[in-house]
Enzyme design. Structure first.
Site, PDB file in Angstrom:
ATOM      1  N   ARG A 168     -11.618  -1.333 -22.644  1.00 24.78           N
ATOM      2  CA  ARG A 168     -12.110  -2.524 -22.074  1.00 24.78           C
ATOM      3  C   ARG A 168     -12.171  -2.389 -20.554  1.00 24.78           C
ATOM      4  O   ARG A 168     -11.107  -2.246 -19.908  1.00 24.78           O
ATOM      5  CB  ARG A 168     -11.371  -3.939 -22.383  1.00 24.78           C
ATOM      6  CG  ARG A 168     -12.173  -5.001 -22.413  1.00 24.78           C
ATOM      7  CD  ARG A 168     -11.468  -6.033 -23.234  1.00 24.78           C
ATOM      8  NE  ARG A 168     -10.147  -6.550 -22.534  1.00 24.78           N
ATOM      9  CZ  ARG A 168      -9.562  -7.628 -22.708  1.00 24.78           C
ATOM     10  NH1 ARG A 168     -10.002  -8.474 -23.510  1.00 24.78           N
ATOM     11  NH2 ARG A 168      -8.339  -7.815 -22.171  1.00 24.78           N
ATOM     12  N   THR A 172     -15.368  -5.736 -15.899  1.00 24.83           N
ATOM     13  CA  THR A 172     -16.545  -6.505 -16.481  1.00 24.83           C
ATOM     14  C   THR A 172     -15.998  -6.919 -17.878  1.00 24.83           C
ATOM     15  O   THR A 172     -16.822  -7.795 -18.563  1.00 24.83           O
ATOM     16  CB  THR A 172     -17.597  -5.573 -17.166  1.00 24.83           C
ATOM     17  OG1 THR A 172     -17.171  -4.498 -17.997  1.00 24.83           O
ATOM     18  CG2 THR A 172     -18.152  -4.720 -15.963  1.00 24.83           C
ATOM     19  N   ASP A 225      -0.314  -6.221 -23.484  1.00 19.25           N
ATOM     20  CA  ASP A 225      -1.184  -5.221 -23.640  1.00 19.25           C
ATOM     21  C   ASP A 225      -0.649  -4.326 -24.806  1.00 19.25           C
ATOM     22  O   ASP A 225       0.392  -3.508 -24.859  1.00 19.25           O
ATOM     23  CB  ASP A 225      -1.483  -4.222 -22.424  1.00 19.25           C
ATOM     24  CG  ASP A 225      -2.610  -3.251 -22.683  1.00 19.25           C
ATOM     25  OD1 ASP A 225      -3.464  -3.516 -21.714  1.00 19.25           O
ATOM     26  OD2 ASP A 225      -2.308  -2.563 -23.606  1.00 19.25           O
ATOM     27  N   ASP A 252      -0.385  -0.515 -24.244  1.00 16.22           N
ATOM     28  CA  ASP A 252       0.915  -0.218 -23.244  1.00 16.22           C
ATOM     29  C   ASP A 252       1.990  -0.346 -23.960  1.00 16.22           C
ATOM     30  O   ASP A 252       3.021   0.435 -23.776  1.00 16.22           O
ATOM     31  CB  ASP A 252       0.641  -0.911 -21.819  1.00 16.22           C
ATOM     32  CG  ASP A 252      -0.246  -0.526 -20.941  1.00 16.22           C
ATOM     33  OD1 ASP A 252      -0.700   0.385 -21.181  1.00 16.22           O
ATOM     34  OD2 ASP A 252      -0.545  -1.468 -20.166  1.00 16.22           O
TER      35      ASP A 252
HETATM   36  C1  PRP Z   1      -7.274  -3.663 -26.331  1.00 13.38           C
HETATM   37  C2  PRP Z   1      -7.295  -3.673 -27.679  1.00 13.38           C
HETATM   38  C3  PRP Z   1      -8.734  -3.814 -28.227  1.00 13.38           C
HETATM   39  C4  PRP Z   1      -9.348  -4.718 -27.180  1.00 13.38           C
HETATM   40  C5  PRP Z   1      -9.329  -6.063 -27.397  1.00 13.38           C
HETATM   41  O1  PRP Z   1      -7.765  -2.117 -26.037  1.00 13.38           O
HETATM   42  O2  PRP Z   1      -6.754  -2.652 -28.578  1.00 13.38           O
HETATM   43  O3  PRP Z   1      -9.289  -2.702 -28.524  1.00 13.38           O
HETATM   44  O4  PRP Z   1      -8.288  -4.437 -26.058  1.00 13.38           O
HETATM   45  O5  PRP Z   1     -10.107  -6.701 -26.586  1.00 13.38           O
HETATM   46  P1  PRP Z   1     -11.760  -7.545 -26.721  1.00 13.38           P
HETATM   47  O6  PRP Z   1     -11.651  -7.908 -27.886  1.00 13.38           O
HETATM   48  O7  PRP Z   1     -11.674  -8.259 -25.420  1.00 13.38           O
HETATM   49  O8  PRP Z   1     -12.649  -6.148 -26.801  1.00 13.38           O
HETATM   50  P2  PRP Z   1      -8.064  -1.907 -24.500  1.00 13.38           P
HETATM   51  O9  PRP Z   1      -9.270  -2.087 -23.987  1.00 13.38           O
HETATM   52  O10 PRP Z   1      -6.768  -2.261 -23.721  1.00 13.38           O
HETATM   53  O11 PRP Z   1      -7.588  -0.257 -24.595  1.00 13.38           O
HETATM   54  P3  PRP Z   1      -6.401   0.531 -25.088  1.00 13.38           P
HETATM   55  O12 PRP Z   1      -6.051   0.349 -26.414  1.00 13.38           O
HETATM   56  O13 PRP Z   1      -6.751   2.013 -24.877  1.00 13.38           O
HETATM   57  O14 PRP Z   1      -4.964   0.180 -24.264  1.00 13.38           O
HETATM   58  N1  URA Z   2      -5.948  -6.174 -25.251  1.00 13.05           N
HETATM   59  C1  URA Z   2      -4.720  -6.464 -25.398  1.00 13.05           C
HETATM   60  O1  URA Z   2      -3.952  -5.102 -25.698  1.00 13.05           O
HETATM   61  N2  URA Z   2      -4.016  -7.455 -25.188  1.00 13.05           N
HETATM   62  C2  URA Z   2      -4.653  -8.650 -25.353  1.00 13.05           C
HETATM   63  O2  URA Z   2      -4.198  -9.632 -25.272  1.00 13.05           O
HETATM   64  C3  URA Z   2      -6.183  -8.649 -24.943  1.00 13.05           C
HETATM   65  C4  URA Z   2      -6.741  -7.451 -25.125  1.00 13.05           C
END
Ligand code: PRP
Ligand code: URA
Length: 212
Positions: free
Chosen positions: A107, A111, A203, A206
């Site tokens: 994400r 944006t 997160d 993380d």
């Molecule tokens: C997180 C999570 C989802 C997304 C959810 O991933 O694992 O994929 O955010 O958010 P949304 O519903 O608003 O799209 P992130 O983009 O943080 O990537 P990562 O798993 O690589 O840390």
């Molecule tokens: N992605 C995450 O990992 N946590 C949130 O709360 C939202 C998006």
């Protein structure tokens, strides 16, 4: 949401207990990974409740038994990278014959839109029952992008398994893909100004991988 037909909240006490530990900021990556794996397995148990069975006969050491096996349903588990990876092993323990596809999305922090950077799916994805797995359904942007992509390559039977959902994410799926059932362990209150789920767990990627 409770009462909305395409959302199932898994309210089993073991699930709710483990989810509380998962949310706790004191839970470190090792325990966090174990909990995500266990929750995914328990959730998959619910999410596959309607899989079809067929009658077979087996011989026990005592007699013939008329019994049931899965009716040849082929499954694909598709984690949304990164955090979805944490849910794969628990589901494979339940469904060892499942194939695994990967969709890389992150994400964009400005944006908040999903950016695709990788995909690799089983060749016969169109014939498989697809379980998309990602711990967090926040705005829903990532899940909608994953569903759109899977549909573009022919997948038709798709279920979404998350651990925590925001109402906004559920609405997004209901608008674009009302035929995709959502399984979640909780529906939280809202998103904050950074589109993080409140109270959520922070997160997920993380916390799984110990990054910041
Ligand atoms: C997180 C999570 C989802 C997304 C959810 O991933 O694992 O994929 O955010 O958010 P949304 O519903 O608003 O799209 P992130 O983009 O943080 O990537 P990562 O798993 O690589 O840390
Ligand atoms: N992605 C995450 O990992 N946590 C949130 O709360 C939202 C998006």
């Amino acid at each position: 949401m409770p009462g909305i037909p395409n959302v199932v909240v898994v309210e089993h006490p073991l699930v709710q207990h483990k989810l509380s530990k998962l949310r706790d900021e004191r839970t470190g990556p090792k325990e966090f990974r174990e909990l995500v794996k266990e929750l995914a397995m328990l959730e998959a148990y619910e999410a596959t409740r309607d899989f079809e069975l067929e009658e077979v006969t087996v011989r026990t050491p005592v007699a013939e038994a008329s019994t049931k096996v899965l009716a040849g349903k082929k499954v694909a588990v598709v984690p949304v990278l990164r955090a979805g990876l944490g849910m794969v092993d628990g589901i494979l323990e339940l469904i060892p014959a499942a194939k695994v596809g990967h969709i890389g999305l992150y994400r964009d922090p400005e944006t908040l839109k999903p950016v695709e950077y990788y995909s690799k799916l089983p060749e016969d994805i169109a014939e498989r029952e697809v379980l998309i797995v990602d711990p967090m359904l926040a705005t829903g942007g990532s899940a909608v992008a994953a569903i759109d992509f899977l549909r573009s390559v022919g997948a038709r039977k798709i279920r979404l398994l998350v651990l925590i959902a925001a109402p906004e994410g559920i609405d997004a799926i209901a608008r674009c893909c009302e035929d995709v059932p959502i399984f979640t362990c909780a529906i939280d209150d809202r998103l904050n100004e950074h589109a993080y789920i409140v109270p959520g767990l922070g997160d997920a990627g993380d916390r799984l991988f110990g990054t910041e």
